[in-house]
Write an enzyme that holds these catalytic residues in place. Structure first.
Site, PDB file in Angstrom:
ATOM      1  N   LYS A  13       0.839  -1.214   0.000  1.00  0.00           N
ATOM      2  CA  LYS A  13       0.000   0.000   0.000  1.00  0.00           C
ATOM      3  C   LYS A  13       0.871   1.261   0.000  1.00  0.00           C
ATOM      4  O   LYS A  13       0.635   2.185  -0.770  1.00  0.00           O
ATOM      5  CB  LYS A  13      -0.935   0.008   1.229  1.00  0.00           C
ATOM      6  CG  LYS A  13      -1.802  -1.240   1.339  1.00  0.00           C
ATOM      7  CD  LYS A  13      -2.718  -1.215   2.539  1.00  0.00           C
ATOM      8  CE  LYS A  13      -2.029  -1.306   3.884  1.00  0.00           C
ATOM      9  NZ  LYS A  13      -1.315  -2.591   4.152  1.00  0.00           N
ATOM     10  N   ARG A  88      -9.739   0.270   8.915  1.00  0.00           N
ATOM     11  CA  ARG A  88      -9.147  -1.014   9.273  1.00  0.00           C
ATOM     12  C   ARG A  88     -10.050  -1.835  10.175  1.00  0.00           C
ATOM     13  O   ARG A  88      -9.725  -2.957  10.524  1.00  0.00           O
ATOM     14  CB  ARG A  88      -7.863  -0.704  10.039  1.00  0.00           C
ATOM     15  CG  ARG A  88      -6.686  -1.514   9.663  1.00  0.00           C
ATOM     16  CD  ARG A  88      -5.568  -0.974  10.546  1.00  0.00           C
ATOM     17  NE  ARG A  88      -4.331  -1.609  10.320  1.00  0.00           N
ATOM     18  CZ  ARG A  88      -3.390  -1.143   9.514  1.00  0.00           C
ATOM     19  NH1 ARG A  88      -3.563  -0.065   8.815  1.00  0.00           N
ATOM     20  NH2 ARG A  88      -2.258  -1.786   9.419  1.00  0.00           N
ATOM     21  N   ARG A 123      12.004  -5.426   4.933  1.00  0.00           N
ATOM     22  CA  ARG A 123      11.679  -4.007   4.703  1.00  0.00           C
ATOM     23  C   ARG A 123      12.545  -3.094   5.571  1.00  0.00           C
ATOM     24  O   ARG A 123      12.805  -3.382   6.726  1.00  0.00           O
ATOM     25  CB  ARG A 123      10.207  -3.751   5.048  1.00  0.00           C
ATOM     26  CG  ARG A 123       9.881  -2.254   5.050  1.00  0.00           C
ATOM     27  CD  ARG A 123       8.433  -1.977   5.042  1.00  0.00           C
ATOM     28  NE  ARG A 123       7.734  -2.484   6.191  1.00  0.00           N
ATOM     29  CZ  ARG A 123       6.416  -2.401   6.341  1.00  0.00           C
ATOM     30  NH1 ARG A 123       5.687  -1.853   5.405  1.00  0.00           N
ATOM     31  NH2 ARG A 123       5.848  -2.892   7.412  1.00  0.00           N
ATOM     32  N   ARG A 156      11.414  -1.702  11.248  1.00  0.00           N
ATOM     33  CA  ARG A 156      10.277  -1.449  12.152  1.00  0.00           C
ATOM     34  C   ARG A 156      10.134  -2.557  13.198  1.00  0.00           C
ATOM     35  O   ARG A 156      10.303  -3.725  12.888  1.00  0.00           O
ATOM     36  CB  ARG A 156       8.974  -1.348  11.340  1.00  0.00           C
ATOM     37  CG  ARG A 156       8.708   0.049  10.826  1.00  0.00           C
ATOM     38  CD  ARG A 156       7.576   0.119   9.833  1.00  0.00           C
ATOM     39  NE  ARG A 156       6.356  -0.571  10.194  1.00  0.00           N
ATOM     40  CZ  ARG A 156       5.238  -0.526   9.458  1.00  0.00           C
ATOM     41  NH1 ARG A 156       5.206   0.180   8.347  1.00  0.00           N
ATOM     42  NH2 ARG A 156       4.166  -1.172   9.839  1.00  0.00           N
ATOM     43  N   ARG A 167      -0.113  -9.311  13.438  1.00  0.00           N
ATOM     44  CA  ARG A 167      -0.727  -8.344  12.514  1.00  0.00           C
ATOM     45  C   ARG A 167      -1.593  -9.064  11.488  1.00  0.00           C
ATOM     46  O   ARG A 167      -2.654  -8.575  11.116  1.00  0.00           O
ATOM     47  CB  ARG A 167       0.368  -7.517  11.824  1.00  0.00           C
ATOM     48  CG  ARG A 167       0.967  -6.482  12.769  1.00  0.00           C
ATOM     49  CD  ARG A 167       2.299  -5.993  12.258  1.00  0.00           C
ATOM     50  NE  ARG A 167       2.191  -5.194  11.060  1.00  0.00           N
ATOM     51  CZ  ARG A 167       3.204  -4.995  10.206  1.00  0.00           C
ATOM     52  NH1 ARG A 167       4.378  -5.547  10.428  1.00  0.00           N
ATOM     53  NH2 ARG A 167       3.039  -4.235   9.152  1.00  0.00           N
TER      54      ARG A 167
HETATM   55  P1  AP5 Z   1       4.860  -1.595   1.822  1.00  0.00           P
HETATM   56  O1  AP5 Z   1       4.516  -0.768   0.641  1.00  0.00           O
HETATM   57  O2  AP5 Z   1       5.590  -0.943   2.940  1.00  0.00           O
HETATM   58  O3  AP5 Z   1       3.543  -2.369   2.350  1.00  0.00           O
HETATM   59  P2  AP5 Z   1       2.289  -1.822   3.144  1.00  0.00           P
HETATM   60  O4  AP5 Z   1       1.095  -2.501   2.579  1.00  0.00           O
HETATM   61  O5  AP5 Z   1       2.287  -0.322   3.181  1.00  0.00           O
HETATM   62  O6  AP5 Z   1       2.638  -2.456   4.548  1.00  0.00           O
HETATM   63  P3  AP5 Z   1       2.517  -1.940   6.043  1.00  0.00           P
HETATM   64  O7  AP5 Z   1       3.214  -3.003   6.871  1.00  0.00           O
HETATM   65  O8  AP5 Z   1       3.046  -0.551   6.203  1.00  0.00           O
HETATM   66  O9  AP5 Z   1       1.031  -1.993   6.265  1.00  0.00           O
HETATM   67  P4  AP5 Z   1       0.347  -2.148   7.585  1.00  0.00           P
HETATM   68  O10 AP5 Z   1      -1.040  -1.979   7.110  1.00  0.00           O
HETATM   69  O11 AP5 Z   1       0.649  -3.359   8.366  1.00  0.00           O
HETATM   70  O12 AP5 Z   1       1.024  -1.001   8.480  1.00  0.00           O
HETATM   71  P5  AP5 Z   1       0.642   0.514   8.752  1.00  0.00           P
HETATM   72  O13 AP5 Z   1       1.874   1.314   8.627  1.00  0.00           O
HETATM   73  O14 AP5 Z   1      -0.577   0.926   7.987  1.00  0.00           O
HETATM   74  O15 AP5 Z   1       5.696  -2.856   1.296  1.00  0.00           O
HETATM   75  C1  AP5 Z   1       6.252  -3.794   2.197  1.00  0.00           C
HETATM   76  C2  AP5 Z   1       7.651  -4.241   1.708  1.00  0.00           C
HETATM   77  O16 AP5 Z   1       7.509  -4.952   0.476  1.00  0.00           O
HETATM   78  C3  AP5 Z   1       8.607  -3.075   1.394  1.00  0.00           C
HETATM   79  O17 AP5 Z   1       9.896  -3.470   1.783  1.00  0.00           O
HETATM   80  C4  AP5 Z   1       8.532  -2.891  -0.136  1.00  0.00           C
HETATM   81  O18 AP5 Z   1       9.733  -2.391  -0.675  1.00  0.00           O
HETATM   82  C5  AP5 Z   1       8.250  -4.348  -0.582  1.00  0.00           C
HETATM   83  N1  AP5 Z   1       7.364  -4.423  -1.750  1.00  0.00           N
HETATM   84  C6  AP5 Z   1       6.241  -3.692  -2.001  1.00  0.00           C
HETATM   85  N2  AP5 Z   1       5.652  -4.096  -3.157  1.00  0.00           N
HETATM   86  C7  AP5 Z   1       6.430  -5.134  -3.631  1.00  0.00           C
HETATM   87  C8  AP5 Z   1       6.337  -5.989  -4.774  1.00  0.00           C
HETATM   88  N3  AP5 Z   1       5.341  -5.859  -5.673  1.00  0.00           N
HETATM   89  N4  AP5 Z   1       7.269  -6.946  -4.916  1.00  0.00           N
HETATM   90  C9  AP5 Z   1       8.278  -7.085  -4.013  1.00  0.00           C
HETATM   91  N5  AP5 Z   1       8.424  -6.306  -2.902  1.00  0.00           N
HETATM   92  C10 AP5 Z   1       7.504  -5.331  -2.722  1.00  0.00           C
HETATM   93  O19 AP5 Z   1       0.186   0.424  10.267  1.00  0.00           O
HETATM   94  C11 AP5 Z   1       1.129   0.141  11.296  1.00  0.00           C
HETATM   95  C12 AP5 Z   1       0.428   0.005  12.639  1.00  0.00           C
HETATM   96  O20 AP5 Z   1      -0.262   1.230  12.947  1.00  0.00           O
HETATM   97  C13 AP5 Z   1      -0.670  -1.055  12.721  1.00  0.00           C
HETATM   98  O21 AP5 Z   1      -0.155  -2.330  13.008  1.00  0.00           O
HETATM   99  C14 AP5 Z   1      -1.511  -0.507  13.859  1.00  0.00           C
HETATM  100  O22 AP5 Z   1      -0.869  -0.711  15.097  1.00  0.00           O
HETATM  101  C15 AP5 Z   1      -1.500   0.981  13.597  1.00  0.00           C
HETATM  102  N6  AP5 Z   1      -2.591   1.458  12.732  1.00  0.00           N
HETATM  103  C16 AP5 Z   1      -2.445   1.998  11.504  1.00  0.00           C
HETATM  104  N7  AP5 Z   1      -3.647   2.339  10.978  1.00  0.00           N
HETATM  105  C17 AP5 Z   1      -4.567   1.986  11.896  1.00  0.00           C
HETATM  106  C18 AP5 Z   1      -5.980   2.066  11.945  1.00  0.00           C
HETATM  107  N8  AP5 Z   1      -6.686   2.576  10.911  1.00  0.00           N
HETATM  108  N9  AP5 Z   1      -6.623   1.608  13.057  1.00  0.00           N
HETATM  109  C19 AP5 Z   1      -5.931   1.090  14.104  1.00  0.00           C
HETATM  110  N10 AP5 Z   1      -4.587   0.990  14.118  1.00  0.00           N
HETATM  111  C20 AP5 Z   1      -3.894   1.433  13.042  1.00  0.00           C
END
Ligand code: AP5
Length: 211
Positions: A13, A88, A123, A156, A167
């Site tokens: 994402k 979420r 990552r 992270r 997660r």
């Molecule tokens: P990346 O693009 O970073 O993936 P992502 O989907 O953004 O993953 P996140 O782990 O950031 O999502 P998340 O939803 O768990 O965490 P968030 O920060 O929102 O890609 C991942 C890796 O893969 C990278 O190294 C990239 O280079 C590689 N990659 C990407 N595409 C690729 C491809 N096609 N091929 C190969 N490699 C690839 O949330 C973090 C925390 O915040 C949550 O756990 C929770 O505690 C809290 N939080 C956030 N939002 C909420 C909410 N709405 N409600 C409650 N808690 C929340």
């Protein structure tokens, strides 16, 4: 154009959001980035949520809804917007619908769990900008450092195996039901992106958005 990028942890994402921002200049609202920034800046909210974030737990709906409403109140309605990591939970999705935010597309990045676990463990992140790298699939020019600023990258705390598992459990229990709620209100595109590199996924996203 207003879109929701939906998907499991590590589905890409953040990566796809950055490509859309670079191409179209849209605003990228990532609740994860906002929360991590609060932790880095040691704000009142940041101190409260630091532990939860490190463990991979979800932050409370009330808190998320408050910070998101504040962010959206400053948003120019004529500008493009990407919501990444929100909604979420079913509560968050219902709030979004109640606020009548006009969402043009929901894009679900569907990828298999094994692949995503490999991505998360490799990552590396530049916290101030939210730029993401992968040690193998998308390495920085100099290992361990951001390409643009030269500042150090971090691993992270929630990208270690035990937290990744938690997660995923939360994603299946709390977040997958959101898709049903969203599909009653908005157009949902499910993109099967297992084994597709970043650029091929981007092509699929553009195609889904008719761009
Ligand atoms: P990346 O693009 O970073 O993936 P992502 O989907 O953004 O993953 P996140 O782990 O950031 O999502 P998340 O939803 O768990 O965490 P968030 O920060 O929102 O890609 C991942 C890796 O893969 C990278 O190294 C990239 O280079 C590689 N990659 C990407 N595409 C690729 C491809 N096609 N091929 C190969 N490699 C690839 O949330 C973090 C925390 O915040 C949550 O756990 C929770 O505690 C809290 N939080 C956030 N939002 C909420 C909410 N709405 N409600 C409650 N808690 C929340």
């Amino acid at each position: 154009m207003k879109i929701i990028l939906f998907g499991a942890p590590g589905a890409g994402k953040g990566t796809q959001s950055k490509l859309l921002v670079d191409r179209f200049g849209w605003s990228h609202v990532s609740t994860g980035d906002m929360l991590r920034e609060a932790v880095t800046n040691k704000t009142e909210v940041g101190l409260k949520i630091e532990k939860m974030l490190g463990l991979g737990q979800l932050v409370s709906d009330d808190l998320i809804i408050d910070i998101l409403k504040e962010k959206l109140s400053k948003f120019d309605p004529n500008q493009g917007l990407i919501l990444d990591g929100f909604p979420r939970t079913v509560n968050q999705a219902e709030m979004l619908i109640k606020e009548h935010l006009e969402v043009n597309h929901v894009v679900y990045l569907k990828v298999n769990e094994k692949e995503v676990c490999q991505r998360l463990s490799g990552r590396r992140v530049h916290l101030p900008s939210g730029r993401v790298y992968h040690v193998d699939y998308n390495p920085p020019l100099k290992a361990g450092f951001d390409d643009v600023t030269g500042e150090p990258l971090i691993h992270r705390k929630d990208d270690y195996p035990e937290q990744i598992k938690l997660r995923f459990d939360l994603f299946y229990q709390e977040t997958m039901p959101v898709l049903d709620v969203l599909s009653k209100e908005y157009v949902v595109h499910t993109l099967n992106i297992s084994n597709e590199d970043v650029q091929s996924v981007f092509k699929k996203v553009l195609n889904a958005l008719d761009l």
